[in-house]
Write a protein that holds these residues in place. Structure first.
Motif, PDB file in Angstrom:
ATOM      1  N   ALA A 110       0.834  -1.206   0.000  1.00 35.83           N
ATOM      2  CA  ALA A 110       0.000   0.000   0.000  1.00 35.83           C
ATOM      3  C   ALA A 110       0.867   1.254   0.000  1.00 35.83           C
ATOM      4  O   ALA A 110       0.629   2.183  -0.780  1.00 35.83           O
ATOM      5  N   PHE A 111       1.896   1.288   0.838  1.00 37.89           N
ATOM      6  CA  PHE A 111       2.778   2.459   0.924  1.00 37.89           C
ATOM      7  C   PHE A 111       3.499   2.687  -0.404  1.00 37.89           C
ATOM      8  O   PHE A 111       3.523   3.796  -0.925  1.00 37.89           O
ATOM      9  N   ARG A 112       4.067   1.609  -0.960  1.00 36.46           N
ATOM     10  CA  ARG A 112       4.817   1.724  -2.214  1.00 36.46           C
ATOM     11  C   ARG A 112       3.931   2.183  -3.362  1.00 36.46           C
ATOM     12  O   ARG A 112       4.357   2.955  -4.228  1.00 36.46           O
ATOM     13  N   MET A 113       2.664   1.738  -3.362  1.00 41.90           N
ATOM     14  CA  MET A 113       1.758   2.087  -4.448  1.00 41.90           C
ATOM     15  C   MET A 113       0.908   3.324  -4.133  1.00 41.90           C
ATOM     16  O   MET A 113       0.009   3.662  -4.894  1.00 41.90           O
ATOM     17  N   LYS A 114       1.227   3.976  -3.000  1.00 43.35           N
ATOM     18  CA  LYS A 114       0.512   5.188  -2.580  1.00 43.35           C
ATOM     19  C   LYS A 114      -0.993   4.928  -2.443  1.00 43.35           C
ATOM     20  O   LYS A 114      -1.824   5.693  -2.933  1.00 43.35           O
ATOM     21  N   LYS A 115      -1.317   3.835  -1.759  1.00 45.22           N
ATOM     22  CA  LYS A 115      -2.705   3.442  -1.524  1.00 45.22           C
ATOM     23  C   LYS A 115      -2.992   3.482  -0.022  1.00 45.22           C
ATOM     24  O   LYS A 115      -2.104   3.261   0.793  1.00 45.22           O
ATOM     25  N   SER A 116      -4.233   3.729   0.315  1.00 44.81           N
ATOM     26  CA  SER A 116      -4.638   3.780   1.718  1.00 44.81           C
ATOM     27  C   SER A 116      -5.008   2.385   2.200  1.00 44.81           C
ATOM     28  O   SER A 116      -5.471   1.551   1.421  1.00 44.81           O
ATOM     29  N   ALA A 117      -4.788   2.137   3.505  1.00 47.76           N
ATOM     30  CA  ALA A 117      -5.054   0.805   4.046  1.00 47.76           C
ATOM     31  C   ALA A 117      -5.580   0.878   5.471  1.00 47.76           C
ATOM     32  O   ALA A 117      -5.105   1.670   6.280  1.00 47.76           O
ATOM     33  N   GLY A 118      -6.546   0.012   5.749  1.00 47.94           N
ATOM     34  CA  GLY A 118      -7.079  -0.146   7.097  1.00 47.94           C
ATOM     35  C   GLY A 118      -7.139  -1.620   7.439  1.00 47.94           C
ATOM     36  O   GLY A 118      -7.167  -2.472   6.545  1.00 47.94           O
ATOM     37  N   VAL A 119      -7.165  -1.922   8.732  1.00 44.99           N
ATOM     38  CA  VAL A 119      -7.207  -3.313   9.177  1.00 44.99           C
ATOM     39  C   VAL A 119      -8.357  -3.512  10.163  1.00 44.99           C
ATOM     40  O   VAL A 119      -8.613  -2.661  11.014  1.00 44.99           O
ATOM     41  N   ILE A 120      -9.030  -4.632  10.012  1.00 43.11           N
ATOM     42  CA  ILE A 120     -10.077  -5.057  10.942  1.00 43.11           C
ATOM     43  C   ILE A 120      -9.626  -6.411  11.483  1.00 43.11           C
ATOM     44  O   ILE A 120      -9.455  -7.367  10.715  1.00 43.11           O
ATOM     45  N   PHE A 121      -9.400  -6.471  12.784  1.00 43.14           N
ATOM     46  CA  PHE A 121      -8.934  -7.705  13.421  1.00 43.14           C
ATOM     47  C   PHE A 121     -10.087  -8.307  14.212  1.00 43.14           C
ATOM     48  O   PHE A 121     -10.629  -7.677  15.109  1.00 43.14           O
ATOM     49  N   LEU A 122     -10.466  -9.535  13.845  1.00 46.95           N
ATOM     50  CA  LEU A 122     -11.525 -10.233  14.569  1.00 46.95           C
ATOM     51  C   LEU A 122     -10.874 -11.031  15.695  1.00 46.95           C
ATOM     52  O   LEU A 122     -10.261 -12.066  15.467  1.00 46.95           O
ATOM     53  N   ASP A 123     -10.986 -10.491  16.901  1.00 49.39           N
ATOM     54  CA  ASP A 123     -10.339 -11.082  18.070  1.00 49.39           C
ATOM     55  C   ASP A 123     -11.318 -12.017  18.777  1.00 49.39           C
ATOM     56  O   ASP A 123     -11.839 -11.718  19.842  1.00 49.39           O
ATOM     57  N   THR A 124     -11.550 -13.158  18.151  1.00 54.65           N
ATOM     58  CA  THR A 124     -12.484 -14.157  18.649  1.00 54.65           C
ATOM     59  C   THR A 124     -11.728 -15.141  19.541  1.00 54.65           C
ATOM     60  O   THR A 124     -10.607 -15.542  19.223  1.00 54.65           O
ATOM     61  N   ASP A 125     -12.336 -15.536  20.638  1.00 50.30           N
ATOM     62  CA  ASP A 125     -11.723 -16.466  21.581  1.00 50.30           C
ATOM     63  C   ASP A 125     -11.287 -17.746  20.865  1.00 50.30           C
ATOM     64  O   ASP A 125     -12.022 -18.284  20.031  1.00 50.30           O
ATOM     65  N   VAL A 126     -10.101 -18.233  21.204  1.00 52.35           N
ATOM     66  CA  VAL A 126      -9.534 -19.405  20.537  1.00 52.35           C
ATOM     67  C   VAL A 126     -10.434 -20.634  20.677  1.00 52.35           C
ATOM     68  O   VAL A 126     -10.545 -21.445  19.741  1.00 52.35           O
ATOM     69  N   LEU A 127     -11.099 -20.793  21.806  1.00 52.72           N
ATOM     70  CA  LEU A 127     -11.978 -21.954  21.986  1.00 52.72           C
ATOM     71  C   LEU A 127     -13.198 -21.880  21.063  1.00 52.72           C
ATOM     72  O   LEU A 127     -13.655 -22.899  20.545  1.00 52.72           O
ATOM     73  N   VAL A 128     -13.694 -20.685  20.836  1.00 52.20           N
ATOM     74  CA  VAL A 128     -14.799 -20.487  19.892  1.00 52.20           C
ATOM     75  C   VAL A 128     -14.325 -20.822  18.476  1.00 52.20           C
ATOM     76  O   VAL A 128     -15.024 -21.500  17.723  1.00 52.20           O
ATOM     77  N   CYS A 129     -13.126 -20.366  18.137  1.00 56.61           N
ATOM     78  CA  CYS A 129     -12.562 -20.659  16.810  1.00 56.61           C
ATOM     79  C   CYS A 129     -12.413 -22.163  16.599  1.00 56.61           C
ATOM     80  O   CYS A 129     -12.748 -22.688  15.533  1.00 56.61           O
TER      81      CYS A 129
END
Length: 170
Positions: A110-129
């Protein structure tokens, strides 16, 4: 999470949705972004396609995973991402990416190509996963999920994302 929390993400060229296997990444991605004109990139799908192509249509499963092939998978993924961004597409990357190192590729592109970036982290409990994983057709070995859970580090601003959302227990 409210839809208003996601509104700012629609402007980004790159959205990374990440979390443990079974955290709900693909479900979340389809639900929130499928009809928004975005292209999806998923490393597991690339693994499957490469395996089936090079093995004369033999069906891929998690049991066929080989770390030897990961260099080719990552190279292919990077080329797809670069091609889509270069073509003016907005993309959603749906991958595990639970460590800072595993997310660097995306912020660097993204940085090299001059693009914007966002992250969504799904922090789900390991036992549920793990429970969800038991109910899919091609489960990932639980030892893999445990190892990924032990190495998990939530995204931080220093990684280069313009916006970070952490969704707990999706």
């Amino acid at each position: 999470m409210k839809n208003s929390d996601l509104n700012s993400f629609h402007q980004f060229d790159v959205i990374l949705v990440c979390g443990l296997p079974g955290s709900g990444k693909s479900h979340f991605s389809r639900k929130e972004f499928m009809d928004k004109g975005r292209k999806r990139v998923n490393r597991k799908e690339i693994r499957r396609l490469l395996y089936e192509m090079t093995n004369f249509g033999e069906i891929w499963s998690e049991q066929n995973f080989s770390s030897i092939d990961e260099h080719l998978v990552k190279h292919t993924e990077r080329k797809i991402i670069e091609h889509l961004l270069d073509s003016g597409e907005k993309i959603l990357i749906d991958n595990t990416s639970v460590t800072i190192d595993s997310r660097k590729l995306y912020t660097r592109i993204a940085f090299r190509m001059k693009k914007s970036a966002g992250v969504i982290f799904l922090d789900t409990d390991v036992l549920v996963c793990m429970e969800r994983n038991r109910h899919i057709d091609d489960p990932i070995p639980e030892s893999v999920i445990s190892k990924l859970a032990a190495s998990k580090s939530l995204p931080v601003k220093d990684e280069g994302f313009e916006r970070i959302i952490i969704v707990e227990n999706y």
